[in-house]
Design an enzyme around this catalytic site. Structure first.
Site, PDB file in Angstrom:
ATOM      1  N   HIS A   1       0.863  -1.168   0.000  1.00 23.71           N
ATOM      2  CA  HIS A   1       0.000   0.000   0.000  1.00 23.71           C
ATOM      3  C   HIS A   1       0.905   1.226   0.000  1.00 23.71           C
ATOM      4  O   HIS A   1       1.984   1.211   0.588  1.00 23.71           O
ATOM      5  CB  HIS A   1      -0.894   0.024   1.246  1.00 23.71           C
ATOM      6  CG  HIS A   1      -1.643   1.311   1.438  1.00 23.71           C
ATOM      7  ND1 HIS A   1      -2.785   1.617   0.738  1.00 23.71           N
ATOM      8  CD2 HIS A   1      -1.380   2.380   2.245  1.00 23.71           C
ATOM      9  CE1 HIS A   1      -3.223   2.810   1.112  1.00 23.71           C
ATOM     10  NE2 HIS A   1      -2.391   3.307   2.019  1.00 23.71           N
TER      11      HIS A   1
ATOM     12  N   CYS B   1      -4.494   1.977  -4.837  1.00 24.89           N
ATOM     13  CA  CYS B   1      -3.845   3.101  -4.162  1.00 24.89           C
ATOM     14  C   CYS B   1      -2.555   3.524  -4.856  1.00 24.89           C
ATOM     15  O   CYS B   1      -2.217   4.716  -4.897  1.00 24.89           O
ATOM     16  CB  CYS B   1      -3.547   2.728  -2.705  1.00 24.89           C
ATOM     17  SG  CYS B   1      -2.482   1.277  -2.512  1.00 24.89           S
TER      18      CYS B   1
END
Length: 246
Positions: free
Chosen positions: A41, A115
């Site tokens: 992430h 993301c």
């Protein structure tokens, strides 16, 4: 000139300690040992004590913020300085507002709009280099594999046993997340992702020496509302996390 910082996390939010440990092992092998990539992430920090990223939610914008390196969903890994932006804080606020409108939470897709893609788009607007290729390489490999799997057969190159084993685990994890994602408009099961051909293509793309940094595009609204985006408070962030995990 203002420094732009990338914050990278290991994705350890599965709710299962065994799965989280497997992800950490995958990341150690593919990123730390051979430098290819992993399951990560990412978030971008520029101006102020907050980092910005993107995730799934049923309604509203998927763009959210939290204190740098403190996203409670993941395990913090490292910070990388990407460069310096010429944008003023006024311009950055405007860009974030536009991205907030262009990246609704329901449009989240594990392979094609995650993301890391958001951070690439944000960096492009800030005029700094995009994310290092290894950050989103697993998703890029899977996305490419879906395109070519139905057209040709590929052979896996020989590799050490532990790398092959880890790649299978990583593939199953990525395919499983994508199949179960509420935000994915088309189920990967329709693409027969469990077939040896798809797995071979995915691993071939992952191992490709020529893999380039990820890229993304998004339509930016013409609206130029200059109202700044403020960091979400703790309750708002927890609500956003709850929607992502629901």
């Amino acid at each position: 000139m203002k420094e732009v910082v990338l914050h990278v996390y290991d994705v350890t939010n599965s709710g299962s300690e065994k799965t989280n440990n497997t992800i950490l092992q995958i990341n150690r092998i593919f990123k730390d040992r051979i430098g290819l990539g992993g399951i990560f992430h990412s978030a971008i920090q520029v101006f102020g004590d907050e980092e910005w990223s993107f995730g799934f939610c049923e309604q509203g914008s998927g763009v959210f913020s939290c204190p740098p390196g403190r996203n409670p969903m993941y395990t913090y890994r490292e910070r990388i300085v990407l460069g310096e932006t010429n944008c003023s804080i006024f311009k950055v606020n405007q860009v974030l507002r536009e991205l907030g409108q262009a990246w609704p939470g329901h449009s989240y897709d594990l392979l094609s709009k995650n993301c890391n893609h958001f951070c690439d788009s944000f960096c492009e607007r800030l005029g700094v280099p995009k994310l290092p290729g290894w950050v989103n390489r697993f998703a890029n490999a899977g996305d490419t594999a879906m395109v070519v799997a139905g057209n040709a057969a590929f052979r896996l190159r020989q590799a050490k046993t532990e790398i092959v084993t880890a790649s299978k685990v990583a593939y199953r994890f990525m395919a499983g997340l994508a199949s179960n994602s509420q935000a994915t408009p088309e189920s990967l099961s329709n693409l027969n992702v469990g077939s040896p051909r798809f797995q071979g293509v995915w691993f071939k793309n992952l191992m490709s020496v020529g893999t380039k940094p990820s890229s993304s595009t998004s339509e930016i609204p013409d609206e130029t509302d200059d109202a700044p985006l403020h960091r979400q408070n703790s309750s708002e962030l927890l609500q956003h996390i709850s929607r992502q995990n629901s």
